[in-house]
Design a protein around this motif. Structure first.
Motif, PDB file in Angstrom:
ATOM      1  N   PHE A  15     157.416 -40.923  21.404  1.00  0.00           N
ATOM      2  CA  PHE A  15     158.372 -41.827  21.515  1.00  0.00           C
ATOM      3  C   PHE A  15     159.568 -41.080  22.257  1.00  0.00           C
ATOM      4  O   PHE A  15     159.777 -39.817  22.396  1.00  0.00           O
ATOM      5  CB  PHE A  15     159.144 -42.465  20.292  1.00  0.00           C
ATOM      6  N   THR A  16     160.546 -42.120  22.801  1.00  0.00           N
ATOM      7  CA  THR A  16     161.556 -41.488  23.800  1.00  0.00           C
ATOM      8  C   THR A  16     162.935 -42.355  23.367  1.00  0.00           C
ATOM      9  O   THR A  16     162.907 -43.309  23.038  1.00  0.00           O
ATOM     10  CB  THR A  16     161.366 -41.940  25.445  1.00  0.00           C
ATOM     11  N   ARG A  17     163.817 -41.465  23.129  1.00  0.00           N
ATOM     12  CA  ARG A  17     165.411 -41.960  22.836  1.00  0.00           C
ATOM     13  C   ARG A  17     165.791 -42.453  23.825  1.00  0.00           C
ATOM     14  O   ARG A  17     166.417 -43.431  24.019  1.00  0.00           O
ATOM     15  CB  ARG A  17     166.113 -40.956  22.284  1.00  0.00           C
ATOM     16  N   ALA A  18     165.972 -41.514  25.126  1.00  0.00           N
ATOM     17  CA  ALA A  18     166.789 -41.949  26.367  1.00  0.00           C
ATOM     18  C   ALA A  18     166.056 -41.273  27.779  1.00  0.00           C
ATOM     19  O   ALA A  18     165.100 -40.465  27.513  1.00  0.00           O
ATOM     20  CB  ALA A  18     168.062 -41.383  26.190  1.00  0.00           C
ATOM     21  N   ALA A  19     166.169 -42.098  28.563  1.00  0.00           N
ATOM     22  CA  ALA A  19     165.417 -41.506  29.893  1.00  0.00           C
ATOM     23  C   ALA A  19     166.636 -41.311  31.113  1.00  0.00           C
ATOM     24  O   ALA A  19     167.855 -41.895  30.782  1.00  0.00           O
ATOM     25  CB  ALA A  19     164.715 -42.638  30.648  1.00  0.00           C
ATOM     26  N   GLY A  57     169.028 -41.816  34.211  1.00  0.00           N
ATOM     27  CA  GLY A  57     169.365 -42.930  34.505  1.00  0.00           C
ATOM     28  C   GLY A  57     169.981 -44.108  33.489  1.00  0.00           C
ATOM     29  O   GLY A  57     169.991 -45.235  33.857  1.00  0.00           O
ATOM     30  N   GLY A  58     169.471 -43.834  32.232  1.00  0.00           N
ATOM     31  CA  GLY A  58     169.626 -44.825  31.272  1.00  0.00           C
ATOM     32  C   GLY A  58     170.940 -44.578  30.701  1.00  0.00           C
ATOM     33  O   GLY A  58     171.743 -44.169  31.169  1.00  0.00           O
ATOM     34  N   MET A  59     170.912 -44.980  29.246  1.00  0.00           N
ATOM     35  CA  MET A  59     172.413 -44.999  28.747  1.00  0.00           C
ATOM     36  C   MET A  59     172.093 -44.089  27.284  1.00  0.00           C
ATOM     37  O   MET A  59     173.234 -44.366  26.459  1.00  0.00           O
ATOM     38  CB  MET A  59     172.729 -46.256  28.231  1.00  0.00           C
ATOM     39  N   GLY A  60     171.448 -43.053  27.564  1.00  0.00           N
ATOM     40  CA  GLY A  60     171.588 -42.170  26.041  1.00  0.00           C
ATOM     41  C   GLY A  60     172.820 -41.648  25.860  1.00  0.00           C
ATOM     42  O   GLY A  60     173.154 -41.380  24.927  1.00  0.00           O
ATOM     43  N   TYR A  61     173.815 -41.426  26.833  1.00  0.00           N
ATOM     44  CA  TYR A  61     175.227 -40.685  26.733  1.00  0.00           C
ATOM     45  C   TYR A  61     176.076 -41.738  26.052  1.00  0.00           C
ATOM     46  O   TYR A  61     177.270 -41.396  25.347  1.00  0.00           O
ATOM     47  CB  TYR A  61     175.700 -40.202  27.996  1.00  0.00           C
ATOM     48  N   ALA A  62     175.697 -42.869  26.049  1.00  0.00           N
ATOM     49  CA  ALA A  62     176.763 -44.029  25.651  1.00  0.00           C
ATOM     50  C   ALA A  62     176.214 -44.513  24.068  1.00  0.00           C
ATOM     51  O   ALA A  62     174.912 -44.238  23.620  1.00  0.00           O
ATOM     52  CB  ALA A  62     176.499 -45.232  26.456  1.00  0.00           C
ATOM     53  N   LYS A  63     177.193 -44.627  23.122  1.00  0.00           N
ATOM     54  CA  LYS A  63     176.908 -45.160  21.561  1.00  0.00           C
ATOM     55  C   LYS A  63     176.327 -46.454  21.791  1.00  0.00           C
ATOM     56  O   LYS A  63     177.102 -47.073  20.917  1.00  0.00           O
ATOM     57  CB  LYS A  63     178.152 -44.492  20.856  1.00  0.00           C
ATOM     58  N   SER A  64     175.545 -46.783  22.598  1.00  0.00           N
ATOM     59  CA  SER A  64     175.193 -48.284  22.620  1.00  0.00           C
ATOM     60  C   SER A  64     174.469 -48.567  21.260  1.00  0.00           C
ATOM     61  O   SER A  64     173.741 -47.635  21.036  1.00  0.00           O
ATOM     62  CB  SER A  64     174.251 -48.565  23.720  1.00  0.00           C
ATOM     63  N   SER A  65     174.536 -49.870  20.751  1.00  0.00           N
ATOM     64  CA  SER A  65     173.989 -50.178  19.579  1.00  0.00           C
ATOM     65  C   SER A  65     172.391 -50.311  19.681  1.00  0.00           C
ATOM     66  O   SER A  65     171.544 -49.915  18.919  1.00  0.00           O
ATOM     67  CB  SER A  65     174.355 -51.423  19.148  1.00  0.00           C
ATOM     68  N   GLY A  66     171.944 -50.470  20.941  1.00  0.00           N
ATOM     69  CA  GLY A  66     170.356 -50.601  21.249  1.00  0.00           C
ATOM     70  C   GLY A  66     169.642 -49.245  21.167  1.00  0.00           C
ATOM     71  O   GLY A  66     168.582 -49.336  20.904  1.00  0.00           O
ATOM     72  N   ASN A  67     170.382 -48.259  21.428  1.00  0.00           N
ATOM     73  CA  ASN A  67     169.907 -46.753  21.402  1.00  0.00           C
ATOM     74  C   ASN A  67     169.433 -46.510  20.022  1.00  0.00           C
ATOM     75  O   ASN A  67     168.466 -45.836  19.717  1.00  0.00           O
ATOM     76  CB  ASN A  67     171.090 -45.554  21.849  1.00  0.00           C
ATOM     77  N   TYR A  68     170.206 -46.990  19.014  1.00  0.00           N
ATOM     78  CA  TYR A  68     170.103 -46.743  17.652  1.00  0.00           C
ATOM     79  C   TYR A  68     168.775 -47.624  17.281  1.00  0.00           C
ATOM     80  O   TYR A  68     167.983 -47.170  16.315  1.00  0.00           O
ATOM     81  CB  TYR A  68     171.023 -46.824  16.618  1.00  0.00           C
ATOM     82  N   GLY A  69     168.769 -48.893  17.676  1.00  0.00           N
ATOM     83  CA  GLY A  69     167.754 -49.812  17.260  1.00  0.00           C
ATOM     84  C   GLY A  69     166.351 -49.286  17.813  1.00  0.00           C
ATOM     85  O   GLY A  69     165.344 -49.415  16.748  1.00  0.00           O
ATOM     86  N   THR A  84     162.668 -35.194  22.689  1.00  0.00           N
ATOM     87  CA  THR A  84     162.514 -34.528  23.743  1.00  0.00           C
ATOM     88  C   THR A  84     162.493 -35.410  24.856  1.00  0.00           C
ATOM     89  O   THR A  84     162.841 -36.519  24.995  1.00  0.00           O
ATOM     90  CB  THR A  84     161.030 -33.901  23.794  1.00  0.00           C
ATOM     91  N   ASP A  85     162.760 -34.713  26.234  1.00  0.00           N
ATOM     92  CA  ASP A  85     162.629 -35.323  27.406  1.00  0.00           C
ATOM     93  C   ASP A  85     161.876 -36.495  27.553  1.00  0.00           C
ATOM     94  O   ASP A  85     160.530 -36.501  27.151  1.00  0.00           O
ATOM     95  CB  ASP A  85     162.861 -34.591  28.687  1.00  0.00           C
ATOM     96  N   ALA A  86     161.953 -37.323  28.338  1.00  0.00           N
ATOM     97  CA  ALA A  86     161.315 -38.655  28.618  1.00  0.00           C
ATOM     98  C   ALA A  86     159.999 -38.334  29.604  1.00  0.00           C
ATOM     99  O   ALA A  86     159.162 -38.917  29.321  1.00  0.00           O
ATOM    100  CB  ALA A  86     162.114 -40.022  29.211  1.00  0.00           C
ATOM    101  N   LYS A  87     160.432 -37.288  30.531  1.00  0.00           N
ATOM    102  CA  LYS A  87     159.317 -37.304  31.514  1.00  0.00           C
ATOM    103  C   LYS A  87     158.118 -36.514  31.154  1.00  0.00           C
ATOM    104  O   LYS A  87     156.812 -36.784  31.134  1.00  0.00           O
ATOM    105  CB  LYS A  87     160.142 -36.689  32.863  1.00  0.00           C
TER     106      LYS A  87
END
Length: 320
Positions: A149-153, A155-167, A187-190
């Motif tokens: 699984f990946t938390r953020a990639a 060009g995405g929005m992993g640095y933002a505290k977006s609600s969707g990141n947590y969902g 870990t990294d998405a790639k």
């Protein structure tokens, strides 16, 4: 709770009201298109009864970075800080006068247009909630390095505290819990070969005599506790490296004894020691957290500053 509305290009309707439900249209665009994010910070009660909020200026900056990424309006930093101070002042009797306890503060913003259409909302609501809280973790963490699984990639929005990141993180986190783990190390998405974050905190390691942590970029949150730890470490003359941290070097350090400390650093977690790290069904156990020099020193230093037990030479405590 503090509430404010954004419409016609400006923030308005500032008010503090009793905590309670708010009406929301079924067509609310935040519910359908995810324009929602939040911050988290804490207030602390000092021995003399005074109350302070820790580094709200840093959260104000990050709040607006999240807003920008989600195509939402900026909130002036003075409004952010003053709104928090106003709520905490009213709720100061709820700030626990107890070690390792605090008043958690949750500012957040969400879209309010009652319109189904994939476009940024034209109206928004800003709210600040508070609630007393105790220690986030009660024991050293058993963590698993995530390889699927990946938390953020990039060009995405992993640095933002977006609600969707947590969902998006909830399913892998639940799977890890079912396997007996307390947290994931993302870990990294790639390639899944480089360490990113640790569950709800920044990942930090004391490896070969140096404090090492992944560098902040668009997949990693710029944590306030992370920044505080790095600032104090550098002042103490400890070598600090903000860079890519590979899974391979971390595991090698665990094997040869050069990984002497590992912990998560975050507002909720504060300093959360890692007891063991698992990777592909192999578990690496670290030293007893009670015997770790750095993480215990940094936790004691953080507590002393936040609870007003030592002079605040950095100006980090915003007195309410």
């Amino acid at each position: 709770m503090f509430m404010a509305d954004y419409a016609d290009g400006e923030w308005k309707n500032f008010q503090i009201v009793p905590y309670g439900d708010i009406p929301v249209s079924p067509a609310n665009s935040a519910l359908h298109y995810g324009q929602s994010f939040f911050e988290g910070l804490k207030a602390y009660k000092h021995a003399d009864g005074e109350v302070s909020v820790f580094r709200p200026d840093k959260n104000a900056v990050r709040f607006n970075k999240s807003a920008e990424r989600l195509c939402m309006p900026q909130l002036p930093e003075e409004i952010f800080i003053q709104s928090i101070a106003a709520v905490v002042d009213i709720d100061r009797d709820w700030v626990p006068a107890k070690a390792n306890h605090s008043l958690y503060i949750r500012p957040f913003m969400f879209a309010t247009d009652p319109f189904l259409g994939v476009a940024p909302s034209k109206t928004y609501k800003y709210i600040v909630l508070t609630g007393p809280t105790g220690p986030f973790f009660a024991k050293p963490l058993r963590v698993k390095i995530e390889t699927h699984f990946t938390r953020a990639a990039e060009g995405g929005m992993g640095y933002a505290k977006s609600s969707g990141n947590y969902g998006g993180a909830m399913l892998p986190a639940r799977k890890a819990t079912q396997e007996g783990f307390d947290q994931l190390i993302w870990t990294d998405a790639k390639e899944h070969q480089y360490i990113e974050e640790m569950g709800s905190a920044n990942a930090m390691f004391f490896l070969d005599g140096k404090l090492i942590t992944p560098a902040v970029h668009d997949t990693i949150l710029d944590g306030v506790t992370r920044n505080t730890v790095l600032t104090l470490a550098r002042e103490w003359g400890i070598p600090v490296e903000e860079r890519k941290v590979s899974v391979a070097e971390l595991l090698e350090g665990a094997k040869n004894g050069k990984l002497t400390d590992a912990f998560g650093a975050g507002t909720a977690a504060t300093i959360a020691p890692v007891g063991s790290i698992s990777y592909h069904d192999e578990e690496y156990f670290l030293s007893d957290p009670k015997e770790r020099e750095f993480s215990n020193k940094i936790l004691n230093a953080l507590n002393a500053i936040r609870y007003g037990d030592v002079p605040d030479t950095h100006g980090w405590n915003y007195m309410v």
